[in-house]
Write a protein that holds these residues in place. Sequence first.
Motif, mmCIF file in Angstrom:
data_model
loop_
_atom_site.group_PDB
_atom_site.id
_atom_site.type_symbol
_atom_site.label_atom_id
_atom_site.label_comp_id
_atom_site.label_asym_id
_atom_site.label_seq_id
_atom_site.Cartn_x
_atom_site.Cartn_y
_atom_site.Cartn_z
ATOM 1 N N ALA A 8 -8.742 -2.134 9.412
ATOM 2 C CA ALA A 8 -7.841 -2.355 10.543
ATOM 3 C C ALA A 8 -8.133 -1.395 11.687
ATOM 4 N N THR A 9 -7.973 -1.911 12.892
ATOM 5 C CA THR A 9 -8.107 -1.082 14.090
ATOM 6 C C THR A 9 -6.714 -0.866 14.681
ATOM 7 N N GLY A 10 -6.605 0.088 15.577
ATOM 8 C CA GLY A 10 -5.327 0.323 16.232
ATOM 9 C C GLY A 10 -4.359 1.097 15.363
ATOM 10 N N VAL A 11 -3.079 1.019 15.709
ATOM 11 C CA VAL A 11 -2.030 1.732 14.989
ATOM 12 C C VAL A 11 -1.877 1.138 13.598
ATOM 13 N N LYS A 12 -1.924 1.998 12.576
ATOM 14 C CA LYS A 12 -1.781 1.504 11.205
ATOM 15 C C LYS A 12 -1.173 2.596 10.336
ATOM 16 N N GLU A 13 -0.274 2.182 9.462
ATOM 17 C CA GLU A 13 0.348 3.088 8.503
ATOM 18 C C GLU A 13 0.444 2.373 7.159
ATOM 19 N N SER A 14 0.672 3.143 6.097
ATOM 20 C CA SER A 14 0.778 2.542 4.766
ATOM 21 C C SER A 14 1.953 3.143 4.007
ATOM 22 N N LEU A 15 2.434 2.368 3.050
ATOM 23 C CA LEU A 15 3.495 2.802 2.144
ATOM 24 C C LEU A 15 3.084 2.424 0.734
ATOM 25 N N ILE A 16 2.984 3.422 -0.150
ATOM 26 C CA ILE A 16 2.640 3.199 -1.550
ATOM 27 C C ILE A 16 3.896 3.443 -2.393
ATOM 28 N N ILE A 17 4.242 2.469 -3.219
ATOM 29 C CA ILE A 17 5.392 2.603 -4.116
ATOM 30 C C ILE A 17 4.872 2.739 -5.545
ATOM 31 N N GLU A 18 5.111 3.887 -6.135
ATOM 32 C CA GLU A 18 4.584 4.169 -7.469
ATOM 33 C C GLU A 18 5.173 3.227 -8.525
ATOM 34 N N LYS A 19 4.276 2.665 -9.335
ATOM 35 C CA LYS A 19 4.591 1.846 -10.519
ATOM 36 C C LYS A 19 5.176 0.486 -10.195
ATOM 37 N N ALA A 20 5.361 0.149 -8.925
ATOM 38 C CA ALA A 20 5.952 -1.152 -8.597
ATOM 39 C C ALA A 20 4.975 -2.275 -8.894
ATOM 40 N N PRO A 21 5.408 -3.309 -9.632
ATOM 41 C CA PRO A 21 4.561 -4.482 -9.880
ATOM 42 C C PRO A 21 4.385 -5.311 -8.613
ATOM 43 N N HIS A 22 3.734 -6.443 -8.782
ATOM 44 C CA HIS A 22 3.392 -7.294 -7.647
ATOM 45 C C HIS A 22 4.641 -7.761 -6.899
ATOM 46 N N LEU A 23 4.633 -7.564 -5.604
ATOM 47 C CA LEU A 23 5.703 -7.956 -4.692
ATOM 48 C C LEU A 23 7.068 -7.473 -5.185
ATOM 49 N N SER A 24 7.093 -6.254 -5.674
ATOM 50 C CA SER A 24 8.339 -5.681 -6.197
ATOM 51 C C SER A 24 8.660 -4.324 -5.595
ATOM 52 N N SER A 25 7.935 -3.920 -4.571
ATOM 53 C CA SER A 25 8.174 -2.603 -3.991
ATOM 54 C C SER A 25 9.578 -2.486 -3.430
ATOM 55 N N PHE A 26 10.104 -3.568 -2.819
ATOM 56 C CA PHE A 26 11.463 -3.493 -2.272
ATOM 57 C C PHE A 26 12.521 -3.628 -3.368
ATOM 58 N N ILE A 27 12.095 -3.895 -4.593
ATOM 59 C CA ILE A 27 13.011 -3.844 -5.738
ATOM 60 C C ILE A 27 13.027 -2.439 -6.325
ATOM 61 N N TYR A 28 11.853 -1.805 -6.382
ATOM 62 C CA TYR A 28 11.754 -0.476 -6.988
ATOM 63 C C TYR A 28 12.339 0.617 -6.108
ATOM 64 N N GLU A 29 12.099 0.540 -4.803
ATOM 65 C CA GLU A 29 12.622 1.565 -3.889
ATOM 66 C C GLU A 29 13.144 0.890 -2.615
ATOM 67 N N PRO A 30 14.240 0.135 -2.715
ATOM 68 C CA PRO A 30 14.690 -0.663 -1.565
ATOM 69 C C PRO A 30 15.023 0.150 -0.316
ATOM 70 N N GLU A 31 15.720 1.262 -0.478
ATOM 71 C CA GLU A 31 16.096 2.047 0.703
ATOM 72 C C GLU A 31 14.872 2.636 1.377
ATOM 73 N N HIS A 32 13.993 3.241 0.593
ATOM 74 C CA HIS A 32 12.770 3.816 1.136
ATOM 75 C C HIS A 32 11.925 2.738 1.803
ATOM 76 N N TYR A 33 11.831 1.602 1.147
ATOM 77 C CA TYR A 33 11.024 0.480 1.646
ATOM 78 C C TYR A 33 11.497 0.034 3.033
ATOM 79 N N PHE A 34 12.778 -0.338 3.126
ATOM 80 C CA PHE A 34 13.247 -0.906 4.385
ATOM 81 C C PHE A 34 13.451 0.158 5.459
ATOM 82 N N ASP A 35 13.776 1.384 5.070
ATOM 83 C CA ASP A 35 13.811 2.467 6.059
ATOM 84 C C ASP A 35 12.439 2.642 6.699
ATOM 85 N N THR A 36 11.409 2.598 5.868
ATOM 86 C CA THR A 36 10.035 2.748 6.374
ATOM 87 C C THR A 36 9.659 1.594 7.288
#
Length: 323
Positions: A285-313
């Motif tokens: 990717a070019t331009g502005v880019k950031e990432s969020l890694i959620i430890e141990k979260a299965p596929h498409l489950s990051s907002f289940i494992y850490e919902p507040e952190h996920y949506f705050d980010t």
Amino acid sequence: MKWIILVILILVVVIAALIVYAANFFINVALFRENQWYHTTGHKMMNPDNFNKGRSQYDITEEKQIQLGKEFWEQSYAQDYWLNMEGERLYSRLFQPHPNSKKWVICVHGYRSYGQRDMAFPAFMFSKQGYNSLIPDLRAHGQSSGNVIGMGWLDRLDLLKWIQEVLTIEPQAEIILFGGSMGAATVMMTSGESLPAQVKGIVADCGYSSVYNEFGAMLRSAFKLPAFPILTIADLIARKKVGYSLKEASAVSQLAKNKLPLLLIHGTGDKFVPHQMLYENMEAATGVKESLIIEKAPHLSSFIYEPEHYFDTVFEFLRRYCE
């Protein structure tokens, strides 16, 4: 000596036939909506976490999110919205809880899923931040017609149409593209196209770097087969059967042309799309880019494992770069 040569030739022919059979079988399973083997056996092999549900805190959180999404889906301001395109009838659900808001999000679901299942809860969370939303069912998914699964590559062209539909409703809309799994691949692949200025940013959760790489990972993990030479043959078969190459269907190549702010998200417990693909997409990717890694979260489950952190980010990223 002649017998040895004959045996070798027979073995070569048998092995080649098996490779072609495996490649054709895999394409039929992966890229066609109507495939009984996938529904009875393949799904569990490819994404076992979907079948390992229990009563952990994450399962309870998921149930609550599903209920909130269901309630949001049935609100009075929601309506069905249809698009006729190239002989197909494509479905989406349109939400306008904030008629005067210019903030819009298009939420794109994952592989062999549909909009309500994957995206009702994220759209609900966006609505709490003042966003209106459109949630399409991709071709060959949900209520949309079609049999060929586009893996994001064909879907990127449909997403361009959905963007135009939002702009028909609100010409001054400020649009975010949000996707999960194949939906993440869809929004990343769309990012390399010529987009209207009203598209402001992209959030991609657990998207693959390319269809070729994703299918290679599936062959190794689910089928215990080598990617080469099966995928080489499968690529040729795909071009003939579905009209696109597994290699050209690449988020990496499209992200190299992207100019929009990009947030990439992935769980390290993902067995369906290896989380290492986030780094491939990030590097491309070019331009502005950031990432969020959620430890141990299965596929498409990051907002289940850490919902507040996920949506705050997510919303802090959008406030910082896209509003």
